[in-house]
Design a protein around this motif. Structure first.
Motif, PDB file in Angstrom:
ATOM      1  N   THR B  15      17.623  -4.214  21.468  1.00  0.00           N
ATOM      2  CA  THR B  15      18.670  -3.970  20.478  1.00  0.00           C
ATOM      3  C   THR B  15      18.655  -5.113  19.477  1.00  0.00           C
ATOM      4  OG1 THR B  15      20.378  -5.211  21.641  1.00  0.00           O
ATOM      5  CG2 THR B  15      20.103  -2.910  22.273  1.00  0.00           C
ATOM      6  N   ASP B  16      19.513  -5.002  18.463  1.00  0.00           N
ATOM      7  CA  ASP B  16      19.592  -6.071  17.467  1.00  0.00           C
ATOM      8  C   ASP B  16      20.049  -7.369  18.108  1.00  0.00           C
ATOM      9  OD1 ASP B  16      18.701  -4.434  15.529  1.00  0.00           O
ATOM     10  OD2 ASP B  16      20.682  -3.873  14.785  1.00  0.00           O
ATOM     11  N   ASP B  17      20.892  -7.254  19.131  1.00  0.00           N
ATOM     12  CA  ASP B  17      21.327  -8.445  19.854  1.00  0.00           C
ATOM     13  C   ASP B  17      20.354  -8.688  21.007  1.00  0.00           C
ATOM     14  OD1 ASP B  17      23.522  -8.554  18.144  1.00  0.00           O
ATOM     15  OD2 ASP B  17      24.615  -7.101  19.369  1.00  0.00           O
ATOM     16  N   ALA B  18      20.892  -9.039  22.136  1.00  0.00           N
ATOM     17  CA  ALA B  18      20.022  -9.321  23.282  1.00  0.00           C
ATOM     18  C   ALA B  18      19.553  -8.016  23.913  1.00  0.00           C
ATOM     19  CB  ALA B  18      20.797 -10.148  24.289  1.00  0.00           C
ATOM     20  N   PRO B  19      18.387  -8.024  24.579  1.00  0.00           N
ATOM     21  CA  PRO B  19      17.950  -6.831  25.304  1.00  0.00           C
ATOM     22  C   PRO B  19      18.947  -6.465  26.403  1.00  0.00           C
ATOM     23  CG  PRO B  19      16.193  -8.475  25.198  1.00  0.00           C
ATOM     24  CD  PRO B  19      17.443  -9.138  24.725  1.00  0.00           C
ATOM     25  N   ILE B  20      19.116  -5.189  26.651  1.00  0.00           N
ATOM     26  CA  ILE B  20      20.047  -4.732  27.689  1.00  0.00           C
ATOM     27  C   ILE B  20      19.243  -4.060  28.790  1.00  0.00           C
ATOM     28  CG2 ILE B  20      21.975  -3.167  28.192  1.00  0.00           C
ATOM     29  CD1 ILE B  20      22.659  -3.420  25.134  1.00  0.00           C
ATOM     30  N   GLU B  21      19.434  -4.518  30.013  1.00  0.00           N
ATOM     31  CA  GLU B  21      18.677  -3.939  31.112  1.00  0.00           C
ATOM     32  C   GLU B  21      19.237  -2.556  31.472  1.00  0.00           C
ATOM     33  OE1 GLU B  21      18.605  -5.650  35.252  1.00  0.00           O
ATOM     34  OE2 GLU B  21      16.437  -5.653  34.858  1.00  0.00           O
ATOM     35  N   ILE B  22      18.351  -1.562  31.493  1.00  0.00           N
ATOM     36  CA  ILE B  22      18.786  -0.194  31.808  1.00  0.00           C
ATOM     37  C   ILE B  22      18.239   0.219  33.172  1.00  0.00           C
ATOM     38  CG2 ILE B  22      18.795   2.216  31.057  1.00  0.00           C
ATOM     39  CD1 ILE B  22      20.053   0.639  28.917  1.00  0.00           C
ATOM     40  N   LEU B  23      16.958   0.015  33.376  1.00  0.00           N
ATOM     41  CA  LEU B  23      16.369   0.380  34.672  1.00  0.00           C
ATOM     42  C   LEU B  23      16.340  -0.859  35.560  1.00  0.00           C
ATOM     43  CD1 LEU B  23      13.394   2.754  33.735  1.00  0.00           C
ATOM     44  CD2 LEU B  23      15.825   3.283  34.090  1.00  0.00           C
ATOM     45  N   ARG B  24      16.839  -0.670  36.785  1.00  0.00           N
ATOM     46  CA  ARG B  24      16.991  -1.823  37.682  1.00  0.00           C
ATOM     47  C   ARG B  24      16.262  -1.567  38.989  1.00  0.00           C
ATOM     48  NH1 ARG B  24      22.418  -1.115  35.533  1.00  0.00           N
ATOM     49  NH2 ARG B  24      22.929  -2.850  34.145  1.00  0.00           N
ATOM     50  N   GLY B  25      14.962  -1.454  38.899  1.00  0.00           N
ATOM     51  CA  GLY B  25      14.172  -1.320  40.110  1.00  0.00           C
ATOM     52  C   GLY B  25      13.965   0.121  40.539  1.00  0.00           C
ATOM     53  N   VAL B  26      13.227   0.881  39.716  1.00  0.00           N
ATOM     54  CA  VAL B  26      12.969   2.281  40.050  1.00  0.00           C
ATOM     55  C   VAL B  26      11.723   2.376  40.936  1.00  0.00           C
ATOM     56  CG1 VAL B  26      12.422   4.579  39.139  1.00  0.00           C
ATOM     57  CG2 VAL B  26      13.970   3.055  37.875  1.00  0.00           C
ATOM     58  N   ASP B  27      11.852   3.074  42.041  1.00  0.00           N
ATOM     59  CA  ASP B  27      10.711   3.369  42.901  1.00  0.00           C
ATOM     60  C   ASP B  27      10.570   4.882  42.979  1.00  0.00           C
ATOM     61  OD1 ASP B  27       9.792   0.758  44.051  1.00  0.00           O
ATOM     62  OD2 ASP B  27      11.911   0.677  44.662  1.00  0.00           O
ATOM     63  N   LEU B  28       9.350   5.365  42.689  1.00  0.00           N
ATOM     64  CA  LEU B  28       9.135   6.806  42.711  1.00  0.00           C
ATOM     65  C   LEU B  28       7.637   7.077  42.817  1.00  0.00           C
ATOM     66  CD1 LEU B  28      10.554   9.623  42.260  1.00  0.00           C
ATOM     67  CD2 LEU B  28       9.988   9.367  39.842  1.00  0.00           C
ATOM     68  N   ASP B 217      10.445  20.206  44.925  1.00  0.00           N
ATOM     69  CA  ASP B 217      10.120  19.843  46.295  1.00  0.00           C
ATOM     70  C   ASP B 217      10.994  18.678  46.754  1.00  0.00           C
ATOM     71  OD1 ASP B 217       7.742  21.608  46.520  1.00  0.00           O
ATOM     72  OD2 ASP B 217       7.035  20.325  44.881  1.00  0.00           O
ATOM     73  N   VAL B 218      11.257  17.793  45.817  1.00  0.00           N
ATOM     74  CA  VAL B 218      12.056  16.602  46.128  1.00  0.00           C
ATOM     75  C   VAL B 218      13.127  16.456  45.054  1.00  0.00           C
ATOM     76  CG1 VAL B 218      11.963  14.112  46.617  1.00  0.00           C
ATOM     77  CG2 VAL B 218       9.922  15.529  46.986  1.00  0.00           C
ATOM     78  N   VAL B 219      14.323  16.067  45.477  1.00  0.00           N
ATOM     79  CA  VAL B 219      15.401  15.807  44.530  1.00  0.00           C
ATOM     80  C   VAL B 219      15.830  14.345  44.678  1.00  0.00           C
ATOM     81  CG1 VAL B 219      17.786  16.347  43.877  1.00  0.00           C
ATOM     82  CG2 VAL B 219      16.214  18.194  44.548  1.00  0.00           C
ATOM     83  N   HIS B 220      15.893  13.656  43.525  1.00  0.00           N
ATOM     84  CA  HIS B 220      16.357  12.272  43.537  1.00  0.00           C
ATOM     85  C   HIS B 220      17.654  12.188  42.754  1.00  0.00           C
ATOM     86  CE1 HIS B 220      12.259  11.066  44.767  1.00  0.00           C
ATOM     87  NE2 HIS B 220      11.848  11.928  43.855  1.00  0.00           N
ATOM     88  N   VAL B 221      18.555  11.365  43.274  1.00  0.00           N
ATOM     89  CA  VAL B 221      19.763  11.085  42.504  1.00  0.00           C
ATOM     90  C   VAL B 221      19.586   9.733  41.832  1.00  0.00           C
ATOM     91  CG1 VAL B 221      22.265  10.756  42.562  1.00  0.00           C
ATOM     92  CG2 VAL B 221      21.162  12.403  44.105  1.00  0.00           C
ATOM     93  N   PHE B 222      19.820   9.735  40.518  1.00  0.00           N
ATOM     94  CA  PHE B 222      19.605   8.541  39.702  1.00  0.00           C
ATOM     95  C   PHE B 222      20.960   8.024  39.264  1.00  0.00           C
ATOM     96  CE2 PHE B 222      17.438   6.157  36.296  1.00  0.00           C
ATOM     97  CZ  PHE B 222      16.245   5.854  36.925  1.00  0.00           C
ATOM     98  N   ALA B 223      21.230   6.764  39.538  1.00  0.00           N
ATOM     99  CA  ALA B 223      22.494   6.179  39.094  1.00  0.00           C
ATOM    100  C   ALA B 223      22.296   4.682  38.939  1.00  0.00           C
ATOM    101  CB  ALA B 223      23.609   6.459  40.098  1.00  0.00           C
ATOM    102  N   GLY B 224      22.930   4.128  37.921  1.00  0.00           N
ATOM    103  CA  GLY B 224      22.849   2.689  37.709  1.00  0.00           C
ATOM    104  C   GLY B 224      21.443   2.177  37.487  1.00  0.00           C
ATOM    105  N   GLY B 225      20.589   3.014  36.967  1.00  0.00           N
ATOM    106  CA  GLY B 225      19.255   2.548  36.602  1.00  0.00           C
ATOM    107  C   GLY B 225      18.245   2.576  37.736  1.00  0.00           C
ATOM    108  N   ARG B 226      18.537   3.302  38.803  1.00  0.00           N
ATOM    109  CA  ARG B 226      17.529   3.438  39.856  1.00  0.00           C
ATOM    110  C   ARG B 226      17.796   4.668  40.706  1.00  0.00           C
ATOM    111  NH1 ARG B 226      19.213   0.831  44.596  1.00  0.00           N
ATOM    112  NH2 ARG B 226      21.365   0.116  44.418  1.00  0.00           N
TER     113      ARG B 226
END
Lengths: 414, 260
Positions: B15-28, B217-226
């Motif tokens: 972003t124009d300011d500091a980077p913002i962390e969105i994904l916090r350790g995705v394993d897939l 075949d598989v369903v993942h729930v994604f919340a809070g960036g992971r």
């Protein structure tokens, strides 16, 4: 969830000015840059209108109309460079139904100002006063010329300044497409006049395909007859400094003028286009669409679009647009649309201007389908110009323009 | 048999300011032949995952890895990823004025296949793929996505999928904004692609509606960036009943067949 919209690299500006005078203002005048000028002159930006060269001062570069132009590169064309006679050759193809000729003597003199043009600067005044010949494209009333008339102006060297006068005279209800091609090396001052008769349909395309050392000051004037449809296109690729100034006025109601332009400036080139549309008749239409690309250090383009809607021009419909695509660092595009409105009884009036870099989102989208970046950039630039090329509507011009654009893109591999 | 493997992926948005962390350790890990649904509330980072896989410059990978059959995807340019066999069907396809759809499709197919397809078979192939998706032939000469409705854009994303035949397709909310007929047509397009064999699908969606047409075949729930929970199709059914409240601590969530 929002898609990424990274517009940081894209600047969009509306640098134009709009001056609206209330209808029925006690004194017909307009305000420009704090000055009050009489609108009875050819245009508010050309306050001096005279066929006498001495009536026009040598520009200093401080004048509004010259402020972007590097005068020192003009080889005194703006001042008093003596005109030679012989380093520019004019050739043409003459389809049936049209007379193309290089006329001299009294016939040439009689053509000075054939479109109603009265010089607005020293250079155009000198061209008309001093050239002993003119290239005339004469289409009689009712004639329909199906093949384009191609007139080629080829320069051999830049050492002597040359002057040229081209007149396209189209009778009532006639149709013709005229393509003026400029190539080679030259230092050329030029006046191009188009008189489009009532209900005629005319296109006039001027291609500047000069070698890199050419200097070209060109003054175009279009007189649009009653219910006439005129298309004017300026395509500028070559030359060290090219300046094309086109003015339009309407000889009667119902006329339509479409002003198209396309330019591609490389390192060090100065390419300047100005259009001025003087809406002085009722129910007339004008459209301006100029698109330019720039690449390389010192590439400079200027586009100035002036539209004046006079109090008498009820029912006017006008829109002007300029878009510039800056491909590399070190290039500069100036874009100034101006709109001056003296009556509210109009269909529409607007302008837009944007200057930006590549749209990163477009590049990302194309690349995300496997298309390499250089190919994607070419697709986008071709697409950027496609609208103008299509609107010109002449395969001959489309082919030449496409070929030159491909060559330009190959230059930097962008 | 191919494998797309995402490990501990951390991504920030620039972003124009500091980077913002969105994904916090995705394993897939997705292997060919599988369809994985990634479901999550708005703002959970689903689209960021999609764009990060495709290499959008706005997103910065700060740590973790993405490999396709062992190859480092993150080291590839956007176009290299596509040529390696990754495809992203975008939620908001981009308009590219002046570039005709037919020119674009041919340029893309040439790049992905490594050579220009033979004209005669190519024309037939494109016509067939367009007809399958109910796309009128006039679209071939229109500028890419310009003036297309939401549904038309989505159909064209699936058209590209069917012509480019990637190893893995990431479908980012392809169902959003589609009416029932368009959803069916688009889903059938995805299913035809799945049936071509050894391909994997990552289906990102907010709603369970599309899962009636495209069975995961598989369903993942994604919340809070992971990914916070993974399971079989029954997990989607639970989300349909209870929404995301269990994962977000917030009421509200899945709307069945919902429109936004």
């Amino acid at each position: 969830m929002a898609a990424p919209t990274d517009t940081a690299e894209q600047t969009s500006l509306d640098a134009g000015s709009t001056v609206v005078a209330p209808a029925g203002a006690p004194e017909a005048h307009s305000h420009v840059g704090g000055r009050t000028v009489r609108p009875t002159a050819g245009s508010h930006l050309h306050p001096t209108v005279s066929a006498d060269p001495e009536a026009h001062r040598v520009p200093t570069g401080r004048e509004e109309v010259w402020r972007f132009t590097p005068l020192r590169r003009l080889r005194d064309l703006h001042a008093d460079a003596p005109f030679g006679d012989g380093s520019v050759d004019v050739d043409w193809q003459q389809p049936d139904g049209v007379r193309v000729a290089q006329v001299r003597g009294e016939e040439a003199v009689a053509l000075r100002g054939a479109s109603g043009f009265v010089p607005t600067d020293r250079t155009s005044a000198r061209v008309l006063a001093e050239t002993g010949s003119a290239v005339l494209v004469d289409v009689p009333a009712g004639a329909v010329v199906t093949e384009p008339v191609v007139v080629t102006v080829a320069g051999r060297d830049t050492a002597t300044a040359e002057a040229g006068h081209v007149v396209v005279r189209v009778g009532a209800q006639a149709h013709v497409d005229v393509v003026l091609v400029h190539e080679g090396s030259a230092t050329l001052a030029q006046v191009v006049e188009l008189q489009a008769g009532d209900a005629s349909t005319v296109s006039l395309t001027s291609l500047q395909e000069w070698a890199g050392d050419a200097v070209h000051l060109s003054r175009h004037h279009l007189s649009v007859g009653r219910d006439a449809t005129v298309k004017h296109a300026a395509l500028t690729f070559g030359g060290d400094l090219v300046r094309v100034v086109a003015t339009v006025d309407y000889a009667g109601p119902g006329g339509s003028a479409e002003l198209l332009g396309l330019y591609f400036a490389d390192a060090g080139q100065h390419l300047e286009h100005r259009v001025t549309v003087d809406h002085d008749a009722t129910h007339c239409r004008s459209r301006a669409l100029y698109k330019g690309a720039l690449q390389g250090e010192g590439a400079h383009t200027v586009w100035v679009g002036d539209v004046l809607i006079r109090a008498s021009a009820e029912g006017t419909d006008t829109y002007e647009m300029n878009r510039n695509l800056v491909l590399t660092d070190g290039a500069r595009a100036d874009s100034v649309p101006n709109l001056e409105i003296e009556t509210g009884e109009i269909v529409g009036a607007g302008h837009a201007s944007s200057t930006g870099r590549f749209d990163d989102e477009q590049l990302f989208y194309l690349q995300s389908r496997g298309i390499p970046e250089d190919v994607a950039r070419r697709l986008v630039v071709r697409g950027f110009f496609a609208e103008v090329v299509q609107r010109i509507g002449l395969p001959l011009v489309a082919d030449r323009a496409t070929e030159i654009i491909e060559r330009e893109l190959a230059l930097t591999g962008s | 048999m191919s494998t797309l493997e995402i490990k501990d992926l951390h991504v920030s948005v620039i972003t124009d300011d500091a980077p913002i962390e969105i994904l916090r350790g995705v394993d897939l890990t997705v292997t060919s032949g599988q369809t994985h649904a990634i479901m999550g509330p708005n703002g959970s980072g689903k689209s960021t995952l999609a764009y990060s896989l495709a290499g959008h410059p706005k997103y910065q990978v700060t740590s973790g890895s993405v490999t396709l059959d062992g190859q480092d995807v993150l080291a590839m340019t956007v176009d290299e990823r596509a040529r390696a066999g990754l495809f992203l069907a975008m939620q908001y396809p981009v308009e590219v004025p002046g570039v005709s759809m037919s020119n674009f499709l041919r340029s893309a197919a040439t790049a992905v296949r490594g050579q220009a397809p033979a004209i005669r078979t190519w024309v037939k192939e494109v016509r067939g793929a367009m007809a399958d998706l109910g796309i009128e032939s006039e679209f071939a000469e229109r500028s890419v996505n310009e003036g297309f409705s939401g549904g038309e854009k989505k159909r064209h994303e699936i058209l590209q999928l069917s012509l480019l035949r990637p190893k893995f397709a990431v479908l980012d909310e392809t169902d959003s904004g589609l009416d029932v007929d368009a959803l069916r047509v688009v889903s059938e397009g995805v299913n035809r692609y799945r049936e071509t064999g050894d391909v994997g699908v990552v289906l990102i969606t907010h709603y369970t509606r599309i899962l009636r047409y495209i069975k995961p075949d598989v369903v993942h729930v994604f919340a809070g960036g992971r990914v916070v929970e993974s399971g079989g199709p029954e997990l989607a059914e639970e989300l349909e009943t209870n929404g995301y409240v269990r994962f977000t601590g917030q009421p509200g969530g899945v709307t069945v067949g919902g429109q936004r």
